[in-house]
Design a protein around this motif. Structure first.
Motif, PDB file in Angstrom:
ATOM      1  N   THR A 154       0.788  -1.344   0.030  1.00 52.02           N
ATOM      2  CA  THR A 154       0.006  -0.169   0.078  1.00 52.02           C
ATOM      3  C   THR A 154       0.929   1.178   0.075  1.00 52.02           C
ATOM      4  O   THR A 154       0.295   2.363  -0.052  1.00 52.02           O
ATOM      5  CB  THR A 154      -0.930  -0.006   1.207  1.00 52.02           C
ATOM      6  OG1 THR A 154      -0.199  -0.166   2.391  1.00 52.02           O
ATOM      7  CG2 THR A 154      -1.783  -1.198   1.169  1.00 52.02           C
ATOM      8  N   ARG A 180      -6.338  -3.194   0.506  1.00 57.97           N
ATOM      9  CA  ARG A 180      -6.617  -4.118   1.846  1.00 57.97           C
ATOM     10  C   ARG A 180      -7.763  -5.061   1.368  1.00 57.97           C
ATOM     11  O   ARG A 180      -7.595  -6.271   1.982  1.00 57.97           O
ATOM     12  CB  ARG A 180      -6.719  -2.901   2.750  1.00 57.97           C
ATOM     13  CG  ARG A 180      -6.883  -3.539   4.142  1.00 57.97           C
ATOM     14  CD  ARG A 180      -6.938  -2.294   4.987  1.00 57.97           C
ATOM     15  NE  ARG A 180      -7.826  -1.228   4.820  1.00 57.97           N
ATOM     16  CZ  ARG A 180      -7.932  -0.022   5.265  1.00 57.97           C
ATOM     17  NH1 ARG A 180      -6.897   0.498   5.913  1.00 57.97           N
ATOM     18  NH2 ARG A 180      -8.882   0.505   5.021  1.00 57.97           N
ATOM     19  N   ILE A 219      -3.043  -1.739   8.112  1.00 62.42           N
ATOM     20  CA  ILE A 219      -3.035  -3.212   7.952  1.00 62.42           C
ATOM     21  C   ILE A 219      -3.781  -3.663   9.146  1.00 62.42           C
ATOM     22  O   ILE A 219      -4.274  -4.837   8.887  1.00 62.42           O
ATOM     23  CB  ILE A 219      -1.677  -3.879   7.765  1.00 62.42           C
ATOM     24  CG1 ILE A 219      -0.809  -3.651   9.116  1.00 62.42           C
ATOM     25  CG2 ILE A 219      -1.017  -3.460   6.577  1.00 62.42           C
ATOM     26  CD1 ILE A 219       0.322  -4.814   8.881  1.00 62.42           C
TER      27      ILE A 219
END
Length: 251
Positions: free
Chosen positions: A158, A170, A194
């Motif tokens: 990301t 995600r 995360i």
């Protein structure tokens, strides 16, 4: 059951300890977040798993196979995304994946399947150099996934994305273990990016493992040590700062 285990894994250079006596336990079918600031040793560990770096000492096993004895067998089970995706800019997304497909000896249907999974089917004929950053990240994930490997190693996938891109990637990653029955090892320097998808985390700082466990275990452990646990991102950063202060005092 752990699919990846390390035993005192260490990587040192003449005047620098990149990874120091790290014991990781990554459960099969889980999403494991390897966390730490830049330079903590996350990428070094991932590169050792991929055979791109050789440990100075210690050992690791992946799916019951030991490095370096079973290095080629280990690599055959891993799909990876390290230091950002690398593509031929003058080829389309589809053509880039076709190269990977031929190298791996996969059926022609593999490319269309993974393009569809990553939401890139309508952009498959576009030159890779004209992809947005988010699309390039998805193309990188497509390249890692095309062989449906049982283990995925993703180094900050990301990184550099806007909030919408982070959300997209995600959601894709969170979906993978159920879709492919795979294990995902993902690194990040931000827990907030995360924490909604990982099952377990390992926190690194200056090459040493400060914590390993579930997010609930992290919250409990941090609370026991007197840290605020209202926001886990702040808790994580406070833990790193405290470790840095201790190291400064030791020096």
């Amino acid at each position: 059951m752990n699919i990846i285990e390390t035993n005192k894994l260490t990587k040192s250079y003449s005047d620098f300890m990149a990874v120091s006596n790290v014991d990781l336990h990554i459960r099969k079918g889980s999403i494991y977040g390897l966390l730490g600031p830049n330079g903590a040793g996350k990428s070094t560990i991932m590169k050792m798993f991929l055979g791109l770096m050789q440990p100075t000492s210690g050992s690791f096993t992946i799916d019951g196979k030991s490095y370096p004895t079973d290095r080629l067998k280990i690599l055959s089970e891993i799909g990876s995304f390290i230091e950002g995706p690398a593509f031929y800019g003058n080829l389309s997304g589809e053509e880039n994946l076709e190269i990977i497909r031929k190298i791996l000896g996969l059926p022609k249907s593999s490319v269309s399947e993974v393009l569809d999974l990553m939401g890139l089917t309508e952009h498959r004929k576009r030159l890779a150099k004209k992809y947005s950053l988010g699309m390039k990240q998805r193309l990188g994930l497509a390249g890692a996934l095309i062989g449906k490997p049982p283990i995925l190693i993703l180094d900050e996938p990301t990184n550099g994305l806007d909030p919408v891109g982070i959300h997209e990637v995600r959601n894709l990653i969170r979906y993978l273990p159920k879709k492919f029955e795979c294990t995902v090892l993902i690194s990040s320097h931000l827990l907030s990016e995360i924490e909604l998808m990982v099952d377990d985390i390992g926190i690194l700082n200056h090459g040493q493992l400060l914590f390993e466990g579930t997010l609930d275990e992290f919250r409990y452990s941090a609370g026991e040590k007197g840290y605020s646990t209202d926001k886990l991102e702040d808790t994580f950063l406070t833990m790193i700062e405290e470790d840095n202060r201790k190291r400064g005092a030791i020096r």
